[in-house]
Design a protein around this motif. Structure first.
Motif, mmCIF file in Angstrom:
data_model
loop_
_atom_site.group_PDB
_atom_site.id
_atom_site.type_symbol
_atom_site.label_atom_id
_atom_site.label_comp_id
_atom_site.label_asym_id
_atom_site.label_seq_id
_atom_site.Cartn_x
_atom_site.Cartn_y
_atom_site.Cartn_z
ATOM 1 N N ALA A 195 -8.017 -0.550 5.756
ATOM 2 C CA ALA A 195 -6.802 0.263 5.875
ATOM 3 C C ALA A 195 -5.768 -0.070 4.804
ATOM 4 N N TYR A 196 -5.951 -1.165 4.087
ATOM 5 C CA TYR A 196 -4.911 -1.641 3.180
ATOM 6 C C TYR A 196 -5.326 -1.538 1.722
ATOM 7 N N ARG A 197 -4.340 -1.216 0.880
ATOM 8 C CA ARG A 197 -4.544 -1.141 -0.565
ATOM 9 C C ARG A 197 -4.174 -2.455 -1.245
ATOM 10 N N LEU A 198 -3.257 -3.177 -0.639
ATOM 11 C CA LEU A 198 -2.783 -4.425 -1.229
ATOM 12 C C LEU A 198 -2.683 -5.472 -0.130
ATOM 13 N N ILE A 199 -3.296 -6.618 -0.355
ATOM 14 C CA ILE A 199 -3.231 -7.722 0.597
ATOM 15 C C ILE A 199 -2.748 -8.948 -0.164
ATOM 16 N N GLU A 211 -0.393 -3.926 15.742
ATOM 17 C CA GLU A 211 -1.446 -3.216 15.031
ATOM 18 C C GLU A 211 -2.516 -4.222 14.638
ATOM 19 N N ARG A 212 -3.771 -3.827 14.846
ATOM 20 C CA ARG A 212 -4.885 -4.711 14.539
ATOM 21 C C ARG A 212 -5.214 -4.654 13.044
ATOM 22 N N PHE A 213 -5.491 -5.807 12.466
ATOM 23 C CA PHE A 213 -5.828 -5.896 11.052
ATOM 24 C C PHE A 213 -7.208 -5.270 10.812
ATOM 25 N N THR A 214 -7.265 -4.319 9.908
ATOM 26 C CA THR A 214 -8.505 -3.685 9.469
ATOM 27 C C THR A 214 -8.460 -3.670 7.960
ATOM 28 N N LEU A 242 0.093 1.574 0.903
ATOM 29 C CA LEU A 242 0.337 2.209 -0.384
ATOM 30 C C LEU A 242 0.795 1.144 -1.375
ATOM 31 N N ALA A 243 0.197 1.136 -2.537
ATOM 32 C CA ALA A 243 0.502 0.097 -3.519
ATOM 33 C C ALA A 243 1.972 0.072 -3.923
ATOM 34 N N ASN A 244 2.621 1.223 -4.004
ATOM 35 C CA ASN A 244 4.023 1.298 -4.440
ATOM 36 C C ASN A 244 5.027 1.188 -3.298
ATOM 37 N N SER A 245 4.558 1.074 -2.091
ATOM 38 C CA SER A 245 5.432 1.024 -0.924
ATOM 39 C C SER A 245 6.104 -0.345 -0.800
#
Length: 154
Positions: free
Chosen positions: A59-63, A53-56, A75-78
């Motif tokens: 698409a992310y909530r937490l890095i 999967e390509r980094f976008t 998802l932050a709680n995932s």
């Protein structure tokens, strides 16, 4: 302080705030290095996860940035995290002790129009004891690309 006219005033204000906490160093263009150019061969241009999967970034909530790469969650709680490796395989990232390329190869100059504006304003509003700073600024008639657009960037 109500008005500051030259960078040295900011330096003096920081020095005077605490004698044992702050060490103010005068920085010149020879102290500004081009780390991007130096590090470019070590890093991947595009990031893909182990699942291809390509980094976008959107698409992310937490890095989470750690030594072995990026861990991203949608998802932050995932608990599920995608892992992206930043560094090319076989490269060894070391902090260089010498021979870093400078970011600027020559003294930066203001665009002619900006220089005129700054000097006109300085002549009206800057006290005579500080006018030397604005008189020493140089304009660039020929090349106005990648040039600072304000005194703060100079």
């Amino acid at each position: 302080m109500e008005r500051v006219f030259i960078p040295q005033t900011y330096q003096n204000m920081v020095k005077e705030t605490s004698s044992d906490k702050f060490n103010v160093i005068n920085i010149t263009q020879n102290d500004i290095y081009n780390f991007s150019e130096y590090l470019k061969p070590n890093f991947k241009k595009y990031l893909t996860s182990s699942h291809k999967e390509r980094f976008t970034i959107m698409a992310y909530r937490l890095i989470e940035y750690v030594k072995d790469g990026l861990y991203c969650k949608t998802l932050a709680n995932s608990t599920l995290k995608e892992h992206f490796i930043l560094q090319k395989s076989g490269t060894d990232l070391k902090y260089p002790l010498e021979h870093l390329p400078l970011l600027y190869s020559m003294k930066l100059k203001l665009k002619e129009a900006k220089l005129k504006d700054v000097q006109d304003l300085a002549s009206k509003y800057v006290p005579s004891e500080f006018i030397w700073f604005y008189e020493q600024l140089e304009g660039d008639v020929q090349n106005n690309e990648n040039v600072p657009t304000s005194v703060n960037e100079y």
